[in-house]
Design a protein around this motif. Structure first.
Motif: not given
Length: 434
Positions: A233-245
């Protein structure tokens, strides 16, 4: 060798090119009274009945469908086997939804009996909805993939699946380790990859649930077996994107995490991609990686709207995914219904022929299988569906008003569902009949 030959007569349409790359008229072939000849599981001819019927031997059976349309079998480039039992679960965004609903049901797949039961239900649902090929997430248990491939092999289906790799940021009962995920995946690869029509996909769930050590070993598997698939998975949800950062601060963006661990390639499929940037799309195109567009789950979980025009601009391969159970239907037709709305909300259009492409040839190209499936060209495998114009009273009435194949396709994609699929064939064998 016994020659098994049969012909199928109906209206026939199939995608032959991406409408984003050619004029629409050059993106499909349509035969209002068409004939398709199948011999030993492969298509040997397709065209107008008037041109082909006279050349058939007298003993070849011709199966005729009225008020029906034959097209290539649908291809689902992102779906979760373990989530079959919790599809349609209420009211969460992605990260909370995983902990509340997904992880508890995935726990059950340590039981081989449970995995076998759900695999049977899952495959029947795929075939009822006209899906002949799917890229499937198992659970983190080897048993889930063994059960799925065992069921798929019995029907000679072209399927791709993998054991989820997940060694952190998940419940203790569901995590593996970097080493155990490598060993279990390798055992499954040796057992199943290339057996019949089956393929294995290295499957790290998504970057937050894998340590750098596990992602390194995932990349090592792809090096050891160059014809494997990779799905995540990639870049599904904005909170997920911030978590990855926060987890990978040294990487310039989400995709760069996977790129660093050598997970990009021509058989890599990244689900969702709702919040990708131009730079990430450029890199996906450079490496031949693909995106699975999953409109129903993106709506359902409030994740956002996939920017298909941006992906097209960068020439990224895009397939369609139902994403059951974040997605709410196994039906590719219903998924296309939602995809049309996603585009409308962005001020763009999704033509019926682009929809047909996404559901068939686009998915095949995303999986690098366009020489085998996704179209009805001579020499391809006879994976196809028969769609019934009279499946429901409303559909029947609406079809009587339709005056072109473009309009008929659009009606099927807005009013159609599993009831519309009259028959599903895999390698020329009937595997579902309504």
């Amino acid at each position: 060798m016994t020659i098994e030959k049969k012909a199928y007569r109906a209206a026939i349409v199939h995608s032959i090119a991406d409408p984003a790359e050619v004029v629409v008229e050059a993106s499909y072939e349509y035969f209002e009274d068409g004939l398709m000849v199948v011999e030993n599981g492969k298509i040997t001819a397709v065209g107008h009945t008037r041109d082909l019927l006279g050349s058939l031997a007298s003993d070849v059976e011709v199966v005729t469908y009225t008020d029906a349309l034959i097209t290539a079998g649908f291809i689902d480039t992102h779906i979760h086997l373990p989530q079959t039992g919790m599809v349609g679960s209420y009211g969460e965004q992605l990260l909370d939804w995983l902990n509340t609903y997904v992880f508890p049901v995935e726990r059950q797949f340590a039981d081989p009996g449970h995995a076998a039961e759900v695999s049977d239900i899952f495959i029947k649902e795929l075939l009822r909805n006209g899906t002949t090929t799917a890229l499937v997430f198992g659970s983190r248990h080897k048993e889930s993939v063994d059960a799925f491939f065992t069921a798929a092999e019995k029907l000679n289906l072209r399927m791709i699946a993998g054991k989820v790799m997940m060694d952190r940021n998940a419940p203790d009962y569901l995590v593996d380790t970097a080493e155990s995920s490598y060993v279990d995946s390798k055992a499954l690869i040796e057992r199943w990859h290339g057996k019949g029509r089956l393929h294995y996909a290295v499957t790290p769930r998504f970057a937050p649930t894998s340590t750098p050590e596990q992602l390194t070993l995932a990349g090592q598997l792809l090096t050891e077996y160059p014809d494997l698939y990779m799905q995540t998975h990639i870049s599904e949800n904005l909170k997920e994107v911030e978590w990855v950062k926060a987890l990978f601060p040294e990487r310039k963006n989400y995709l760069d995490v996977y790129d660093h661990f050598k997970l990009l390639g021509e058989r890599s499929v990244f689900a969702h991609g709702v919040h990708l940037c131009d730079q990430e799309c450029e890199r996906l195109a450079e490496t031949g990686s693909a995106i699975a567009f999953c409109p129903t789950s993106n709506f359902f979980l409030g994740s956002g709207l996939f920017n298909l025009p941006m992906a097209e601009r960068h020439k990224v391969n895009v397939g369609l995914g139902t994403d059951v159970g974040g997605g709410t239907s196994f039906s590719i037709l219903q998924t296309l219904n939602e995809a049309y709305k996603v585009m409308q909300l962005q001020g763009a259009k999704l033509s019926p022929f682009k929809s047909l492409y996404l559901a068939t040839l686009g998915g095949a190209r995303a999986l690098r299988l366009e020489d085998k499936i996704g179209n009805l060209h001579e020499g391809t495998e006879a994976d196809f569906v028969v769609l019934d114009f009279n499946a429901t009273p409303l559909l029947s009435y609406r079809m009587k008003q339709a005056t072109s194949i473009e309009e008929k396709l659009f009606v099927l994609m807005t009013l159609g569902d599993d009831r519309t699929v009259s028959e599903t064939y895999s390698a020329g064998v009937l595997v579902h009949k309504r």
